[in-house]
Design an enzyme around this catalytic site. Structure first.
Site, PDB file in Angstrom:
ATOM      1  N   LEU A  10       0.852  -1.187   0.000  1.00 51.19           N
ATOM      2  CA  LEU A  10       0.000   0.000   0.000  1.00 51.19           C
ATOM      3  C   LEU A  10       0.891   1.242   0.000  1.00 51.19           C
ATOM      4  CD1 LEU A  10      -2.534  -1.219   2.721  1.00 51.19           C
ATOM      5  CD2 LEU A  10      -2.936  -1.105   0.248  1.00 51.19           C
ATOM      6  N   SER A  11       0.293   2.401  -0.200  1.00 50.96           N
ATOM      7  CA  SER A  11       1.124   3.607  -0.198  1.00 50.96           C
ATOM      8  C   SER A  11       1.848   3.757   1.136  1.00 50.96           C
ATOM      9  CB  SER A  11       0.285   4.845  -0.511  1.00 50.96           C
ATOM     10  OG  SER A  11      -0.769   5.006   0.421  1.00 50.96           O
ATOM     11  N   GLU A  12       1.174   3.427   2.243  1.00 51.20           N
ATOM     12  CA  GLU A  12       1.824   3.364   3.550  1.00 51.20           C
ATOM     13  C   GLU A  12       1.202   2.271   4.403  1.00 51.20           C
ATOM     14  OE1 GLU A  12       2.398   7.653   2.308  1.00 51.20           O
ATOM     15  OE2 GLU A  12       0.544   6.779   3.076  1.00 51.20           O
ATOM     16  N   THR A  13       2.016   1.739   5.315  1.00 52.91           N
ATOM     17  CA  THR A  13       1.575   0.849   6.384  1.00 52.91           C
ATOM     18  C   THR A  13       2.074   1.455   7.687  1.00 52.91           C
ATOM     19  OG1 THR A  13       1.636  -1.114   4.969  1.00 52.91           O
ATOM     20  CG2 THR A  13       1.760  -1.475   7.342  1.00 52.91           C
ATOM     21  N   HIS A  25      -2.474  10.288   6.266  1.00 53.22           N
ATOM     22  CA  HIS A  25      -3.512   9.259   6.328  1.00 53.22           C
ATOM     23  C   HIS A  25      -3.129   8.109   7.252  1.00 53.22           C
ATOM     24  CE1 HIS A  25      -2.076   6.191   3.335  1.00 53.22           C
ATOM     25  NE2 HIS A  25      -3.163   5.503   3.645  1.00 53.22           N
TER      26      HIS A  25
END
Length: 289
Positions: A45-48, A77
């Site tokens: 994902l874009s971030e975890t 986010h």
């Protein structure tokens, strides 16, 4: 075998499958940097985000935020998504503080939305030609009427206002030129190349349309909803003397993942970014060893 619980949420979501997806690991105290990076790459994902305990009684938790390739000192986010999950699991008060690697973040939530509030930023005008900025975006316009700016309210990004919604939607970033721009002009030498393009809606002063693109494995990935860039836009508006103000940021619509970010800036120059968060799933990750 270690079993790690995680939650999947959509941040800045107006619908169940809108917003920006996020994986939240709620019990990450035993994980090292290498493991967190590997897990972030696994989820892709874009971030975890990984939640770790805080030694400060005034701080609910510490956050570690990873893209598939590197750690970020701050991102909007993941901070909001992690705060939402912590609130759901622990019956937290409506206001609390959470730590990121960059700074402490004040969180406020109501029955509908959750907001982060930060203060402190740096904004640096980028002294390059408008033609060079146009080349970076590969747009058909023969002019850009605004300077670009490096902004850092937690994470450094390059912000560029465009003249039209058509330019915004059709921009294609020249990676080599953007890398060159960061190498020669960015005041933060550790910053990863990223660009936040935005357009002020011509019919409604409160609406801004935006796109966020960043480098990953030598190509540009587009984020559907970017809280850190929204905060940096707030820093830019303060820098330009355009506050106090309230804006609604439209991002990700053309990707089929509509995000709505709400940006509020008060007279004390506090930057508030928020939106709705939707819980969409939970599970366990099995960690060998």
């Amino acid at each position: 075998m270690t079993k790690l619980p995680y939650y999947l949420v959509n941040v800045f979501a107006e619908t169940h499958f809108g917003g920006n997806p996020l994986a939240v690991f709620t019990n990450a105290a035993m994980l090292n940097d290498t493991q967190m990076q590997a897990i972030a790459k696994q989820f892709n994902l874009s971030e975890t985000v990984f939640i770790q305990p805080s030694n400060d009684d005034h701080v609910v938790a510490n956050l570690r935020i990873f893209t598939p390739n590197y750690e970020m000192p701050f991102a909007g986010h993941p901070t909001l998504g992690a705060s939402f999950v912590l609130s759901q699991l622990n019956n937290l008060p409506d206001q609390f503080i959470i730590n990121t690697q960059a700074k402490a973040v004040h969180i406020h939530r109501d029955d509908v939305q959750i907001f982060l509030t930060i203060s402190g930023f740096e904004v640096t005008p980028c002294q390059v030609s408008q033609a060079y900025l146009t080349d970076i975006c590969q747009i058909n316009s023969n002019k850009i009427n605004y300077l670009g700016y490096f902004a850092n309210s937690g994470t450094t990004q390059f912000l560029l206002q465009l003249d039209s919604l058509d330019d915004l939607l059709h921009a294609k970033i020249d990676l080599i030129k953007l890398q060159e721009l960061f190498a020669k002009h960015c005041p933060d030498t550790s910053a990863e190349p990223s660009i936040y393009l935005w357009y002020q809606d011509e019919y409604c002063e409160e609406i801004i349309h935006s796109r966020m693109l960043f480098e990953q494995d030598g190509i540009f990935i587009e984020d559907t909803g970017t809280g850190s860039a929204c905060a940096n836009l707030g820093a830019y508006l303060i820098h330009q003397g355009l506050t106090p103000t309230r804006k609604t940021i439209h991002q990700g619509d053309h990707l089929g993942r509509a995000n709505r970010l709400y940006l509020n800036i008060d007279t004390a120059q506090n930057i508030q970014v928020g939106g709705r968060v939707v819980m969409v799933g939970t599970g366990e990750l099995w960690l060998d060893g």
